[in-house]
Design a protein around this motif. Sequence first.
Motif, PDB file in Angstrom:
ATOM      1  N   ASP A 133       8.396   5.414  -9.105  1.00 12.10           N
ATOM      2  CA  ASP A 133       8.578   5.512  -7.656  1.00 12.10           C
ATOM      3  C   ASP A 133       7.257   5.723  -6.916  1.00 12.10           C
ATOM      4  O   ASP A 133       7.172   5.433  -5.700  1.00 12.10           O
ATOM      5  CB  ASP A 133       9.538   6.655  -7.307  1.00 12.10           C
ATOM      6  CG  ASP A 133      10.985   6.328  -7.648  1.00 12.10           C
ATOM      7  OD1 ASP A 133      11.272   5.149  -7.933  1.00 12.10           O
ATOM      8  OD2 ASP A 133      11.820   7.251  -7.642  1.00 12.10           O
ATOM      9  N   ASP A 134       6.248   6.227  -7.607  1.00 10.81           N
ATOM     10  CA  ASP A 134       4.947   6.499  -6.977  1.00 10.81           C
ATOM     11  C   ASP A 134       3.919   5.401  -7.238  1.00 10.81           C
ATOM     12  O   ASP A 134       2.772   5.505  -6.791  1.00 10.81           O
ATOM     13  CB  ASP A 134       4.388   7.829  -7.485  1.00 10.81           C
ATOM     14  CG  ASP A 134       5.207   9.021  -7.031  1.00 10.81           C
ATOM     15  OD1 ASP A 134       5.678   8.993  -5.889  1.00 10.81           O
ATOM     16  OD2 ASP A 134       5.364   9.965  -7.827  1.00 10.81           O
ATOM     17  N   LEU A 135       4.315   4.361  -7.957  1.00 12.24           N
ATOM     18  CA  LEU A 135       3.325   3.377  -8.391  1.00 12.24           C
ATOM     19  C   LEU A 135       2.667   2.655  -7.219  1.00 12.24           C
ATOM     20  O   LEU A 135       1.447   2.486  -7.184  1.00 12.24           O
ATOM     21  CB  LEU A 135       3.974   2.367  -9.339  1.00 12.24           C
ATOM     22  CG  LEU A 135       3.023   1.328  -9.960  1.00 12.24           C
ATOM     23  CD1 LEU A 135       1.914   1.997 -10.748  1.00 12.24           C
ATOM     24  CD2 LEU A 135       3.806   0.354 -10.847  1.00 12.24           C
ATOM     25  N   VAL A 136       3.430   2.222  -6.255  1.00 16.32           N
ATOM     26  CA  VAL A 136       2.855   1.481  -5.125  1.00 16.32           C
ATOM     27  C   VAL A 136       1.838   2.341  -4.385  1.00 16.32           C
ATOM     28  O   VAL A 136       0.736   1.873  -4.049  1.00 16.32           O
ATOM     29  CB  VAL A 136       3.961   1.010  -4.164  1.00 16.32           C
ATOM     30  CG1 VAL A 136       3.354   0.444  -2.883  1.00 16.32           C
ATOM     31  CG2 VAL A 136       4.828  -0.050  -4.832  1.00 16.32           C
ATOM     32  N   ALA A 137       2.153   3.599  -4.154  1.00 17.22           N
ATOM     33  CA  ALA A 137       1.246   4.477  -3.417  1.00 17.22           C
ATOM     34  C   ALA A 137      -0.055   4.680  -4.175  1.00 17.22           C
ATOM     35  O   ALA A 137      -1.146   4.661  -3.571  1.00 17.22           O
ATOM     36  CB  ALA A 137       1.912   5.824  -3.151  1.00 17.22           C
ATOM     37  N   ILE A 177       1.778  -4.759  -7.455  1.00 20.76           N
ATOM     38  CA  ILE A 177       0.810  -5.864  -7.463  1.00 20.76           C
ATOM     39  C   ILE A 177       0.760  -6.543  -6.101  1.00 20.76           C
ATOM     40  O   ILE A 177      -0.323  -6.891  -5.601  1.00 20.76           O
ATOM     41  CB  ILE A 177       1.140  -6.853  -8.593  1.00 20.76           C
ATOM     42  CG1 ILE A 177       0.884  -6.199  -9.956  1.00 20.76           C
ATOM     43  CG2 ILE A 177       0.318  -8.135  -8.454  1.00 20.76           C
ATOM     44  CD1 ILE A 177       1.399  -6.996 -11.143  1.00 20.76           C
ATOM     45  N   ALA A 178       1.906  -6.695  -5.461  1.00 20.94           N
ATOM     46  CA  ALA A 178       1.918  -7.274  -4.119  1.00 20.94           C
ATOM     47  C   ALA A 178       1.122  -6.421  -3.148  1.00 20.94           C
ATOM     48  O   ALA A 178       0.386  -6.947  -2.286  1.00 20.94           O
ATOM     49  CB  ALA A 178       3.363  -7.428  -3.635  1.00 20.94           C
ATOM     50  N   GLU A 179       1.236  -5.104  -3.271  1.00 19.65           N
ATOM     51  CA  GLU A 179       0.477  -4.209  -2.385  1.00 19.65           C
ATOM     52  C   GLU A 179      -1.017  -4.305  -2.653  1.00 19.65           C
ATOM     53  O   GLU A 179      -1.830  -4.336  -1.715  1.00 19.65           O
ATOM     54  CB  GLU A 179       0.969  -2.768  -2.564  1.00 19.65           C
ATOM     55  CG  GLU A 179       0.229  -1.733  -1.734  1.00 19.65           C
ATOM     56  CD  GLU A 179       0.443  -1.877  -0.232  1.00 19.65           C
ATOM     57  OE1 GLU A 179      -0.158  -1.080   0.516  1.00 19.65           O
ATOM     58  OE2 GLU A 179       1.199  -2.781   0.205  1.00 19.65           O
ATOM     59  N   ALA A 180      -1.407  -4.356  -3.916  1.00 22.02           N
ATOM     60  CA  ALA A 180      -2.832  -4.504  -4.238  1.00 22.02           C
ATOM     61  C   ALA A 180      -3.382  -5.799  -3.655  1.00 22.02           C
ATOM     62  O   ALA A 180      -4.467  -5.821  -3.050  1.00 22.02           O
ATOM     63  CB  ALA A 180      -3.031  -4.474  -5.758  1.00 22.02           C
TER      64      ALA A 180
END
Length: 363
Positions: A133-137, A177-180
Motif C-alpha cells: 500500500d505504501d509502494l507508490v509513495a 512504475i506509472a508514478e515513477a
Amino acid sequence: MSDGAVLHLRGRVLAGPEDVRDELWVVGGRISYDRPAGARDITTVEGWALPGLVDAHCHVGLDAHGPVDAETAEKQALTDREAGTLLIRDAGSPSDTRWIDDRDDLPKIIRAGRHIARTRRYIRNYAWEIEPDDLVAYVAREARRGDGWVKLVGDWIDRDLGDLAPCWPRGAVEAAIAEAHRLGARVTAHCFAENSLRDLVEAGIDCIEHATGLTEDLIPLFAERGVAIVPTLVNIATFPRLADGGDEKFPRWSAHMRRLHERRYDTVRAAYDAGIPVFVGTDAGGSLAHGLVAEEVAELVTAGIPPVEALSATSWGARSWLGRPGLEEGAPADLVVYEADPRADVRVLAAPRRVVLNGRVVE
C-alpha cells in the motif's frame, strides 16, 4: 597540469566501435578533435583510448552491513576510478553521496535512491522496508531524490515458502512504475527468480538486475518491450557459496540458487541473441569489492557475447543508455587509455595505462 594546459592524446581513439580517430585534444576539460591554436603547455599521452568505463550496478556508500562513512565511500569511489570506471549507476544506497558531485577527481554517479523492499524481505539496513500500500509513495519519493532511476527489490527469499518469491502484487508495481514514469524516472528491480519477471515487465519496468530467472518463454517479452538486463555475473558467481550456507534451513532455495548459477551463461547469451540490451554491472559495495569492471566484461565474453559488444556494454552503449556522452566533440574529457586494442582482447581493461577524468590525468 595547470588550468591552461592542454592534453594531447595520440594513438587510437575509439570514439565508437568502428569510429577510430588518430588523436584528440583536451582543452578546458573538454574534448576537441581540432588542434587548439597557440597551445604551448601540452602534455602528450599515447595509447588506445575508450570513453570512461560504466559500472551500471554499483553501490557507493554501502557495504555488507549497511551504510558506510564518507571516508569509506571515498575509498570505494577511488577504487572504481583506478579500474577505469568513471560513470556509475548507483543501484541503491542508503548513504547520501551527493558530496561526491563536488569532487572533480571522483567518478560521476547516477543515483537510484535507496532500495525499496518488502518488510523483512531483503538485507538488513539496506532498504526502505514497506508494504504494498505504501509502494507508490516511496517510489515517488525516491524518484524525486534520485538521478532518474528508482530501485525495487522484485523478489527475495520467502521464509514461509523456503524459496525465492515475488515481493509485490501486480497492481502495486503497475501503479508504482506509472508514478515513477510520470515523474521522469526509470525503474529497475533486483530479480533472481523466474516468477517475478512477467508482472514487472508487463507493468512497464525499464531494467532488471541480475535476471538469472530469465527463461525461454520470457525472452521474447523482454525483447519486445526493450527491457534491459544487467547480469552482474561476478556476483552470480557467489551463488554456490550462498547455497551451501542455506542447505540445512532452506534446501529448496539452495537448490534453486544452484540451478540459476548453472545456467547463468546460457541465460545471458540467449538474452543477447534475442536482442535484449545487456549492460555491465558488478554489484560492488555489498559483499563484493569495488573495481571489478574488467572482470565483469570478461564474464560477458565467457557467456558468449562478442568482445566488441561486451566492450560496448561498459562504454559506448552503456553511456548512450544512461544518457551520458562518450568521446564526442565538446564532451567532458572522461576517458581511459590502454596499451593495446581492447576490442581485440577485453583483458586489456584490467590494466589502464592512464585515467583522465574531467580533463585531468588522475591515474
